[in-house]
Design a protein around this motif. Structure first.
Motif, short mmCIF file in Angstrom:
data_model
loop_
_atom_site.label_atom_id
_atom_site.label_comp_id
_atom_site.label_asym_id
_atom_site.label_seq_id
_atom_site.Cartn_x
_atom_site.Cartn_y
_atom_site.Cartn_z
N MET A 6 46.80 67.58 -19.60
CA MET A 6 46.79 66.24 -20.12
C MET A 6 45.60 65.50 -19.51
SD MET A 6 49.66 63.23 -19.89
CE MET A 6 50.90 64.28 -20.59
N ILE A 7 44.98 64.63 -20.30
CA ILE A 7 43.85 63.82 -19.85
C ILE A 7 44.23 62.34 -19.98
CG2 ILE A 7 41.43 63.20 -20.26
CD1 ILE A 7 41.07 65.98 -21.50
N ASP A 8 44.00 61.59 -18.91
CA ASP A 8 44.20 60.15 -18.93
C ASP A 8 42.83 59.52 -19.14
OD1 ASP A 8 44.64 57.47 -18.46
OD2 ASP A 8 45.95 57.81 -16.73
N PHE A 9 42.64 58.86 -20.26
CA PHE A 9 41.33 58.32 -20.63
C PHE A 9 41.12 56.87 -20.18
CE2 PHE A 9 41.02 61.97 -23.34
CZ PHE A 9 39.66 62.22 -23.34
N HIS A 10 41.99 56.33 -19.34
CA HIS A 10 41.81 54.94 -18.92
C HIS A 10 42.37 54.75 -17.51
CE1 HIS A 10 41.57 50.54 -20.28
NE2 HIS A 10 41.69 50.56 -18.96
N THR A 11 41.52 54.96 -16.52
CA THR A 11 41.92 54.76 -15.13
C THR A 11 40.86 53.93 -14.42
OG1 THR A 11 40.89 56.80 -14.32
CG2 THR A 11 43.17 56.96 -15.05
N HIS A 12 41.24 53.37 -13.28
CA HIS A 12 40.32 52.58 -12.46
C HIS A 12 40.58 52.88 -11.00
CE1 HIS A 12 39.41 50.12 -15.96
NE2 HIS A 12 40.71 49.98 -16.16
N ILE A 13 39.57 52.66 -10.18
CA ILE A 13 39.72 52.69 -8.73
C ILE A 13 39.12 51.40 -8.19
CG2 ILE A 13 39.77 55.21 -8.50
CD1 ILE A 13 36.83 55.12 -7.72
N GLY A 14 39.47 51.05 -6.98
CA GLY A 14 38.95 49.84 -6.36
C GLY A 14 40.07 49.01 -5.79
N ARG A 15 39.82 47.73 -5.64
CA ARG A 15 40.84 46.83 -5.11
C ARG A 15 41.98 46.68 -6.11
NH1 ARG A 15 36.32 43.46 -3.32
NH2 ARG A 15 36.69 42.20 -5.16
N LEU A 16 43.17 46.45 -5.58
CA LEU A 16 44.35 46.28 -6.43
C LEU A 16 44.64 44.83 -6.73
CD1 LEU A 16 46.68 48.93 -4.80
CD2 LEU A 16 45.33 49.15 -6.88
N GLY A 17 43.93 43.93 -6.10
CA GLY A 17 44.14 42.51 -6.31
C GLY A 17 43.14 41.73 -5.49
N ALA A 18 43.45 40.50 -5.22
CA ALA A 18 42.52 39.64 -4.50
C ALA A 18 42.33 40.07 -3.04
CB ALA A 18 43.01 38.20 -4.55
N ASP A 19 43.30 40.75 -2.48
CA ASP A 19 43.22 41.19 -1.08
C ASP A 19 42.37 42.46 -1.00
OD1 ASP A 19 43.57 42.11 1.51
OD2 ASP A 19 45.74 41.80 1.52
N PRO A 20 41.18 42.39 -0.38
CA PRO A 20 40.29 43.56 -0.33
C PRO A 20 40.86 44.73 0.48
CG PRO A 20 39.40 41.77 0.98
CD PRO A 20 40.61 41.23 0.28
N ARG A 21 41.92 44.50 1.26
CA ARG A 21 42.53 45.59 2.02
C ARG A 21 43.42 46.46 1.16
NH1 ARG A 21 45.35 42.03 6.32
NH2 ARG A 21 45.63 40.91 4.37
N MET A 22 43.81 45.96 0.01
CA MET A 22 44.69 46.72 -0.89
C MET A 22 43.79 47.46 -1.89
SD MET A 22 48.20 45.25 -0.61
CE MET A 22 48.71 45.93 -2.10
N THR A 23 43.57 48.73 -1.63
CA THR A 23 42.66 49.50 -2.49
C THR A 23 43.33 50.75 -3.05
OG1 THR A 23 41.79 50.78 -0.64
CG2 THR A 23 40.64 48.72 -1.18
N HIS A 24 42.70 51.29 -4.06
CA HIS A 24 43.14 52.52 -4.72
C HIS A 24 41.87 53.34 -4.91
CE1 HIS A 24 45.50 54.94 -7.54
NE2 HIS A 24 44.50 54.85 -8.39
N ASP A 25 41.69 54.39 -4.08
CA ASP A 25 40.46 55.18 -4.17
C ASP A 25 40.69 56.45 -4.97
OD1 ASP A 25 41.77 56.90 -2.43
OD2 ASP A 25 40.46 56.50 -0.73
N ALA A 26 39.66 57.28 -5.07
CA ALA A 26 39.75 58.50 -5.87
C ALA A 26 40.83 59.44 -5.34
CB ALA A 26 38.39 59.20 -5.93
N ALA A 27 40.99 59.50 -4.03
CA ALA A 27 42.04 60.36 -3.45
C ALA A 27 43.42 59.89 -3.89
CB ALA A 27 41.93 60.39 -1.93
N ASP A 28 43.63 58.57 -3.91
CA ASP A 28 44.91 58.03 -4.40
C ASP A 28 45.12 58.39 -5.86
OD1 ASP A 28 45.47 56.70 -1.95
OD2 ASP A 28 44.22 55.02 -2.58
N LEU A 29 44.06 58.26 -6.65
CA LEU A 29 44.16 58.59 -8.08
C LEU A 29 44.50 60.06 -8.28
CD1 LEU A 29 43.85 57.84 -11.06
CD2 LEU A 29 41.39 58.26 -10.81
N VAL A 30 43.85 60.95 -7.54
CA VAL A 30 44.11 62.39 -7.67
C VAL A 30 45.55 62.71 -7.29
CG1 VAL A 30 43.51 64.67 -6.75
CG2 VAL A 30 41.71 63.08 -7.45
#
Length: 64
Positions: free
Chosen positions: A1-25
């Motif tokens: 299966m392929i997900d054609f719409h994903t993002h990485i980066g901050r999860l909101g206004a707080d820069p400490r809350m992030t979602h990086d490539a490792a989290d996505l994988v």
């Protein structure tokens, strides 16, 4: 299966809350997704909070 719409980066206004490539994988593995298209939205008024440029996305994803 392929997900054609994903993002990485901050999860909101707080820069400490992030979602990086490792989290996505990890989430992909948990969901049985084999491949994802990661979309940068740094220059979009809808994605300013993500804080990830195209170069950032490429650098993160090239780790995998």
């Amino acid at each position: 299966m392929i997900d054609f719409h994903t993002h990485i980066g901050r999860l909101g206004a707080d820069p400490r809350m992030t979602h990086d490539a490792a989290d996505l994988v990890r989430k992909m593995d948990d969901s049985g997704i084999e491949m994802s298209v990661v979309l940068p939205l740094h220059d979009s008024p809808y994605g300013w909070y993500l804080g990830c440029t195209s170069d950032d996305v490429l650098r993160e994803c090239n780790r995998f």
